[in-house]
Each structure stands twice: as C-alpha cells, then as structure tokens.
Design a protein around this motif. Structure first.
Motif, PDB file in Angstrom:
ATOM      1  N   TRP A 163     -28.581 -59.754   2.257  1.00 12.36           N
ATOM      2  CA  TRP A 163     -29.940 -60.120   1.868  1.00 12.36           C
ATOM      3  C   TRP A 163     -29.953 -61.595   1.460  1.00 12.36           C
ATOM      4  O   TRP A 163     -28.926 -62.251   1.279  1.00 12.36           O
ATOM      5  N   ALA A 164     -31.155 -62.150   1.328  1.00  5.65           N
ATOM      6  CA  ALA A 164     -31.332 -63.585   1.128  1.00  5.65           C
ATOM      7  C   ALA A 164     -30.604 -64.103  -0.104  1.00  5.65           C
ATOM      8  O   ALA A 164     -30.085 -65.222  -0.101  1.00  5.65           O
ATOM      9  N   GLY A 165     -30.523 -63.302  -1.176  1.00  3.83           N
ATOM     10  CA  GLY A 165     -29.884 -63.756  -2.404  1.00  3.83           C
ATOM     11  C   GLY A 165     -28.434 -64.155  -2.218  1.00  3.83           C
ATOM     12  O   GLY A 165     -27.937 -65.077  -2.878  1.00  3.83           O
ATOM     13  N   VAL A 166     -27.711 -63.480  -1.322  1.00  9.63           N
ATOM     14  CA  VAL A 166     -26.315 -63.831  -1.066  1.00  9.63           C
ATOM     15  C   VAL A 166     -26.240 -65.154  -0.302  1.00  9.63           C
ATOM     16  O   VAL A 166     -25.355 -65.979  -0.549  1.00  9.63           O
ATOM     17  N   HIS A 167     -27.158 -65.362   0.621  1.00 11.89           N
ATOM     18  CA  HIS A 167     -27.209 -66.645   1.329  1.00 11.89           C
ATOM     19  C   HIS A 167     -27.460 -67.788   0.344  1.00 11.89           C
ATOM     20  O   HIS A 167     -26.844 -68.860   0.446  1.00 11.89           O
ATOM     21  N   TYR A 168     -28.354 -67.567  -0.629  1.00  6.36           N
ATOM     22  CA  TYR A 168     -28.608 -68.597  -1.631  1.00  6.36           C
ATOM     23  C   TYR A 168     -27.320 -68.935  -2.381  1.00  6.36           C
ATOM     24  O   TYR A 168     -26.981 -70.101  -2.588  1.00  6.36           O
ATOM     25  N   ALA A 169     -26.607 -67.893  -2.808  1.00  9.74           N
ATOM     26  CA  ALA A 169     -25.395 -68.097  -3.606  1.00  9.74           C
ATOM     27  C   ALA A 169     -24.316 -68.836  -2.824  1.00  9.74           C
ATOM     28  O   ALA A 169     -23.577 -69.654  -3.390  1.00  9.74           O
ATOM     29  N   TYR A 179     -36.036 -67.873   9.008  1.00 11.69           N
ATOM     30  CA  TYR A 179     -35.302 -66.645   8.707  1.00 11.69           C
ATOM     31  C   TYR A 179     -36.040 -65.821   7.657  1.00 11.69           C
ATOM     32  O   TYR A 179     -36.458 -66.344   6.621  1.00 11.69           O
ATOM     33  N   SER A 180     -36.163 -64.534   7.943  1.00 11.08           N
ATOM     34  CA  SER A 180     -36.780 -63.619   6.992  1.00 11.08           C
ATOM     35  C   SER A 180     -35.702 -62.704   6.419  1.00 11.08           C
ATOM     36  O   SER A 180     -34.544 -62.747   6.831  1.00 11.08           O
ATOM     37  N   GLU A 181     -36.099 -61.876   5.478  1.00  9.26           N
ATOM     38  CA  GLU A 181     -35.168 -60.910   4.911  1.00  9.26           C
ATOM     39  C   GLU A 181     -34.702 -59.947   5.998  1.00  9.26           C
ATOM     40  O   GLU A 181     -35.453 -59.632   6.921  1.00  9.26           O
ATOM     41  N   MET A 182     -33.460 -59.467   5.887  1.00 12.73           N
ATOM     42  CA  MET A 182     -32.931 -58.622   6.960  1.00 12.73           C
ATOM     43  C   MET A 182     -33.645 -57.273   7.034  1.00 12.73           C
ATOM     44  O   MET A 182     -33.559 -56.587   8.044  1.00 12.73           O
ATOM     45  N   TRP A 183     -34.341 -56.883   5.966  1.00  9.86           N
ATOM     46  CA  TRP A 183     -35.115 -55.635   6.013  1.00  9.86           C
ATOM     47  C   TRP A 183     -36.565 -55.876   6.432  1.00  9.86           C
ATOM     48  O   TRP A 183     -37.350 -54.947   6.529  1.00  9.86           O
ATOM     49  N   SER A 184     -36.913 -57.128   6.651  1.00 11.55           N
ATOM     50  CA  SER A 184     -38.274 -57.461   7.062  1.00 11.55           C
ATOM     51  C   SER A 184     -38.406 -57.301   8.574  1.00 11.55           C
ATOM     52  O   SER A 184     -37.429 -57.353   9.320  1.00 11.55           O
ATOM     53  N   PHE A 186     -40.255 -59.429  10.239  1.00 10.59           N
ATOM     54  CA  PHE A 186     -40.557 -60.761  10.768  1.00 10.59           C
ATOM     55  C   PHE A 186     -39.359 -61.298  11.545  1.00 10.59           C
ATOM     56  O   PHE A 186     -38.222 -61.167  11.115  1.00 10.59           O
ATOM     57  N   ARG A 187     -39.650 -61.911  12.678  1.00 14.37           N
ATOM     58  CA  ARG A 187     -38.611 -62.556  13.483  1.00 14.37           C
ATOM     59  C   ARG A 187     -39.140 -63.877  14.006  1.00 14.37           C
ATOM     60  O   ARG A 187     -40.344 -64.061  14.186  1.00 14.37           O
ATOM     61  N   TYR A 188     -38.227 -64.795  14.251  1.00 15.64           N
ATOM     62  CA  TYR A 188     -38.621 -66.081  14.838  1.00 15.64           C
ATOM     63  C   TYR A 188     -39.052 -65.870  16.296  1.00 15.64           C
ATOM     64  O   TYR A 188     -38.408 -65.102  17.016  1.00 15.64           O
ATOM     65  N   PRO A 189     -40.120 -66.538  16.766  1.00 13.29           N
ATOM     66  CA  PRO A 189     -40.999 -67.428  16.004  1.00 13.29           C
ATOM     67  C   PRO A 189     -42.041 -66.643  15.202  1.00 13.29           C
ATOM     68  O   PRO A 189     -42.661 -65.710  15.736  1.00 13.29           O
ATOM     69  N   MET A 190     -42.188 -67.009  13.941  1.00 20.49           N
ATOM     70  CA  MET A 190     -43.127 -66.324  13.066  1.00 20.49           C
ATOM     71  C   MET A 190     -44.512 -66.962  13.148  1.00 20.49           C
ATOM     72  O   MET A 190     -44.638 -68.188  13.271  1.00 20.49           O
ATOM     73  N   THR A 199     -42.659 -67.109   2.642  1.00 22.69           N
ATOM     74  CA  THR A 199     -42.504 -68.106   1.582  1.00 22.69           C
ATOM     75  C   THR A 199     -42.782 -67.491   0.216  1.00 22.69           C
ATOM     76  O   THR A 199     -42.055 -67.753  -0.757  1.00 22.69           O
ATOM     77  N   PHE A 200     -43.813 -66.691   0.116  1.00 21.06           N
ATOM     78  CA  PHE A 200     -44.090 -66.003  -1.146  1.00 21.06           C
ATOM     79  C   PHE A 200     -42.933 -65.087  -1.535  1.00 21.06           C
ATOM     80  O   PHE A 200     -42.565 -64.986  -2.709  1.00 21.06           O
ATOM     81  N   TYR A 201     -42.342 -64.432  -0.526  1.00 20.88           N
ATOM     82  CA  TYR A 201     -41.193 -63.570  -0.801  1.00 20.88           C
ATOM     83  C   TYR A 201     -40.018 -64.397  -1.328  1.00 20.88           C
ATOM     84  O   TYR A 201     -39.326 -63.994  -2.265  1.00 20.88           O
ATOM     85  N   TYR A 202     -39.811 -65.563  -0.741  1.00 25.63           N
ATOM     86  CA  TYR A 202     -38.741 -66.463  -1.193  1.00 25.63           C
ATOM     87  C   TYR A 202     -38.939 -66.833  -2.660  1.00 25.63           C
ATOM     88  O   TYR A 202     -38.000 -66.780  -3.466  1.00 25.63           O
ATOM     89  N   ILE A 203     -40.153 -67.191  -3.027  1.00 26.74           N
ATOM     90  CA  ILE A 203     -40.447 -67.561  -4.415  1.00 26.74           C
ATOM     91  C   ILE A 203     -40.202 -66.367  -5.339  1.00 26.74           C
ATOM     92  O   ILE A 203     -39.624 -66.504  -6.422  1.00 26.74           O
ATOM     93  N   TRP A 204     -40.643 -65.189  -4.893  1.00 22.18           N
ATOM     94  CA  TRP A 204     -40.461 -63.979  -5.718  1.00 22.18           C
ATOM     95  C   TRP A 204     -38.982 -63.671  -5.930  1.00 22.18           C
ATOM     96  O   TRP A 204     -38.567 -63.340  -7.042  1.00 22.18           O
ATOM     97  N   THR A 205     -38.176 -63.769  -4.867  1.00 26.40           N
ATOM     98  CA  THR A 205     -36.747 -63.455  -5.026  1.00 26.40           C
ATOM     99  C   THR A 205     -36.074 -64.423  -5.982  1.00 26.40           C
ATOM    100  O   THR A 205     -35.221 -64.018  -6.785  1.00 26.40           O
ATOM    101  N   ARG A 206     -36.448 -65.689  -5.935  1.00 25.16           N
ATOM    102  CA  ARG A 206     -35.881 -66.669  -6.860  1.00 25.16           C
ATOM    103  C   ARG A 206     -36.219 -66.292  -8.302  1.00 25.16           C
ATOM    104  O   ARG A 206     -35.368 -66.353  -9.200  1.00 25.16           O
ATOM    105  N   TYR A 207     -37.479 -65.942  -8.523  1.00 27.54           N
ATOM    106  CA  TYR A 207     -37.889 -65.540  -9.874  1.00 27.54           C
ATOM    107  C   TYR A 207     -37.169 -64.264 -10.302  1.00 27.54           C
ATOM    108  O   TYR A 207     -36.584 -64.195 -11.389  1.00 27.54           O
TER     109      TYR A 207
END
Length: 515
Positions: A163-169, A179-184, A186-190, A199-207
């Motif tokens: 999941w995205a959190g491991v990529h951040y770390a 790139y979207s979450e692996m459970w999402s 969404f695929r490129y091109p979005m 993007t909202f999901y990215y902000i939420w995961t950071r919080y």
C-alpha cells in the motif's frame, strides 16, 4: 553437521555468505500468501542459514534440520475470529473504510504475535543473536520493531504489492497523477475526477498515518518490546530492502528506488502427478474441463446462495466437465458433470492438458499459477486487488471479467465458452508467460541473492534513497513554492506601489500646472 558446513560455505555463481541466523515474521493468515514466504525460508534453510519462521502455515518438513517454525495460526485466528476478511476487504467497501478496517485487524494480529509466550521467549532471549529479520510488509509496521530491538537490519516482504504508506516510508516515488492505491480501481491514465479523488486519498493517508495509525503502532511495539526503541516510523524508514511480488503486467511500471526489488512466481513448483480420482476425472474430460476455485480467502462455501445456484445451473448446462474447489463434502444440487474437492492441488490441475479455462477470484498467486501453466481465465473478483487484476488481464486479452453481484447465468456460460473456443485467450496467456519469466536469474535465486547481500553488508545504507529522509513538505516543494509566491507577490506589490507613485506624481503635477 559436516554436510551443513559444506552447503553453508559452498561458493555459488553470484556470491557466497557465511551462515546467518535469520528470524522471519509472516503473520497474515492467508495460505496463498504464505506459500510465497515458505519458498523463501525453505531455500534459506537449504543454503545453511539458521532460520526461525513465525508463521500461520508452517512447512513441518523434518528434513529441514536448521529450520525452527512457530505456528501462530491458531493464535491469530483466535485474535481475529470475529473478523471476516472477505467482508472488510470486499470490492464494495469504500477505499477509506477498507484501509481503516485493515489497520484494525493489523493491530489485533500484532498484539497476538507479540504477546505469545513462545515469541516472547525469542525476542527477550539475551543470546538470540539474529543477523537479519524478514518481516511481512503489510499496512502497518508494528512488527518491524523486533529488528530495532535486536539492532539488526530487516527486509520487508510482500506476496503482492504494498500500500502507499510503505512506498512513502521507502522514499519510493508515488505521484498521485500516475499511481493509485493497489486496492483502488483507478489506473493510468486517470481521468481528472480520479486524479482529484486520488489526491484527496493521498492527503488522508498522510494524516491518518501520522496522527492515528503510527502512534498506535508505536504504542503496541513499546508495550511489548520496551521503550528503548526509535519511533516506529523511523524504524520503517530504515528498511534495508523491500521485496515485492509484482510484475510488468498487473502493475504499472514505476521508477523504484534501488532498495525495492520485484520478485514473481516464487511459489511455482514442478508438476507432480495428480491423485488417482482427479486424474481419472480430468482424463475422461474429452471435450475439456473447467476448473473453478475462489482461493483460500474467499471460499465457495461462503458465497451467497443465489450465486451458488446460478453457478450450479450454468455448470449443468455446459458441455464440459467441471472441477470445483468446494469446502464441504456435500454440494446440494451438484450436477453430474461436476466433481468437488475440499482441497485441490491447483498447480498440478492447471497443468493437465484437458483443463481449458480457470474460473478464479483473480488473486495474484492464482493468476501466477494459471499464467505459468498456460490456462486462460474467467475472473470474478471479490476483494482487495482482484478487481484491478482482472481488468488488466482483460485488457491483455487473457481473460474475461465478470461481476459476481450482477452476473447472469447466460453471461457466465457465454464467458466460459468464449474463452475455451477462442484461441486468442490461450495465445495471450502464453505471451504473458514469456514476458513474466524472462529474467537473468530465476526469481527465487534473485531473491535469495538480495537477502544475502543485506547480510553480507549488514544493511543497505549505501543504497538508501534521500527521498526517504525528506518530509512531504520538502518533497512537494511546498516551502519553495511559498517562497516563490511570496517573491512574486512582493514584486507585484512593489510594481503596484511604483506605478501608483509615478501616476500620482504625474497626475498631481499636471493638476498643479493647470491651476
């Protein structure tokens, strides 16, 4: 003992490494995922390393004399006995709820593992002396803290992506436009709306990570391992290596940092003879056979009754024999052309020449087995990454995807007949198989080489990406953008004041002259 020393120090083509003491923590109770890790800890043991595996599915192989296994299957099952993985990870569950649900399960599993007396004796032993920790890389890093307690390098391993959190770390680039979450889904091109939601999901995961999940993980780790530990996020950022079961077909190519290594088809084994009853059944399927299995997490016995009746009626009308992995001795209304089994040697069944199509839930390990055996698929995704998987396979012309919540009997029958009768599906599966395995070294050899690389160099600080140490504020250049905006604003303000002053002087002078 002499033989073990010979194996341990035997030179190999890529490199050699002295015997090491390795602790593996593989805590997710899924048989298909544990198969990947079993291949790794078995091979490490065969290479002479002293391996201890904390697992939910032990090998129990008496020939592996330098392997110790701690079976956590019952302990973890008890800890999450009120939790249904198919329910909390269903494709119908919104992404934020799915991630939150996974976090709650991970907290329970971490507590169950760390509070088990057998494991307490391991991590509190003064003479444990491990050289390396292998830890399953899931949503939360709680159990990575064991490596910090022993003050040794650790490697994260996942039986699919992460999941995205491991990529951040890890400091791995993860732009939300690509790139979207692996459970999402969404695929490129979005589309714009997808990029906005991503993007909202990215902000939420950071919080959520920084203010809720990581503090909870840190609290659990300190409760059992003591307060003399770095913060859990700092521990995760010091991961020496991240081994992922990814591939160029189901996962978008991405610019990984040097410490992220892809592995695939780790658990694929040579074909073995089938049990007599299965062999007779498949040998007699002159028109072809359909193999149907929903894997180890989504069980056929638990699917809705409406769907089960639809499957039974559809199978009864097919001109093929059907082998169904069904987790009970009795299937009410079972057609004459259907053979059921609680357990099926899937890789060996898929290798039988009469098996023409695999009806699957589209879990990654099942897909790998089908691709390796050259069998096209009909996919019915239920949970996790399965929706993305079948979408990609459909785009590649190797499968047909169906929605189990809306599929009709005719749609199901037609999909099976289409895949069997149209040779393009078989041809495309073979094409993908050629791509999937085209590497300089077999995947298992490559994985073991990297693990021993970490042992030889006591970590990978020399490969560490600087992006792992940069805050999101700096990474996204928020401070630079603010300074630029401030500078531009200042320039505009000065120009405004200058023009106003000049105009005032001109207009004021003209007025005086006129008077």
């Amino acid at each position: 003992m002499i033989m073990k020393d010979i194996v341990c120090f035997m030179p190999v083509l890529w490199a050699s490494v002295s015997c090491a003491r390795i602790l593996g923590i593989f805590h997710i109770p899924s048989f298909s995922h544990q198969l990947v890790y079993q291949a790794i800890w078995k091979q490490l043991s065969l290479r002479g390393h002293q391996v201890m595996a904390v697992t939910t599915h032990p090998l129990q192989d008496p020939e592996l004399t330098n392997l110790t296994e701690i079976d956590m299957g019952e302990v973890i099952s008890t800890a999450i006995n009120q939790t249904s993985i198919p329910e909390i990870m269903s494709k119908e569950v919104p992404l934020l709820s799915l991630v939150h649900n996974l976090f709650q399960v991970q907290y329970k599993i971490a507590e169950a593992v760390l509070s088990d007396k057998r494991f307490i004796d391991v991590y509190n032993a003064t003479d444990a002396g491990f050289d390396l920790i292998l830890a399953e890389a899931c949503t939360l890093p709680t159990l990575y803290a064991v490596a910090a307690k022993f003050k040794v390098p650790f490697i994260g391993i996942s039986s699919y992506g992460v999941w995205a959190g491991v990529h951040y770390a890890m400091g791995n680039p993860h732009p939300t436009s690509l790139y979207s979450e692996m459970w999402s889904t969404f695929r490129y091109p979005m589309a714009f709306s997808e990029r906005l939601r991503n993007t909202f999901y990215y902000i939420w995961t950071r919080y959520y990570l920084n203010f809720e999940a990581l503090p909870k993980c840190d609290q659990i780790a300190r409760k059992y391992l003591g307060n003399d530990l770095p913060y859990i996020q700092d521990i995760e950022k010091n991961m020496s290596l991240l081994l992922l079961t990814t591939n160029p077909i189901l996962y978008e190519p991405r610019p990984n940092v040097p410490t992220v290594i892809s592995m695939e088809q780790m658990h694929i084994k040579p074909v073995k003879p089938l049990p007599k009853d299965l062999k007779q059944f498949l040998d007699s399927a002159k028109e072809g056979a359909v193999y149907f299995s929903l894997g180890s997490n989504v069980k056929s016995i638990n699917i809705p009754e409406k769907l089960r009746k639809l499957l039974i009626e559809a199978f009864a009308e097919l001109p093929y024999k059907v082998l169904w992995k069904f987790e009970d001795d009795n299937l009410p209304g079972k057609p004459k052309n259907v053979f059921i089994g609680k357990w099926i040697p899937q890789q060996d069944v898929l290798a039988h020449p009469n098996v023409k199509v695999f009806v699957t839930q589209c879990g990654l390990q099942s897909i790998e087995e089908a691709i390796s055996r050259g069998v096209p698929m009909v996919g019915m995704p239920f949970i996790a990454d399965q929706t993305r998987n079948i979408r990609r396979l459909s785009e590649e012309g190797a499968a047909i995807g169906l929605d189990h919540t809306t599929v009709t009997k005719e749609e199901f029958k037609n999909a099976i007949i289409e895949v069997i009768s149209n040779p393009k599906y078989k041809e495309n599966v073979k094409r993908l198989a050629d791509i999937w395995v085209d590497h300089p070294l077999p995947s298992l050899n490559r994985t073991i080489w990297w693990i021993e690389y970490v042992i030889r160099h006591k970590g990978t600080k020399h490969l560490r990406s600087p992006t792992a140490d940069v805050s999101w504020f700096e990474y996204l250049l928020v401070d630079v953008i603010l300074v630029l905006l401030l500078a531009i604003s200042l320039v505009i303000f000065v120009l405004y004041k200058t023009v106003k002053f000049i105009l005032t002087r001109i207009c004021g002078g003209a007025k005086i002259k006129q008077n």
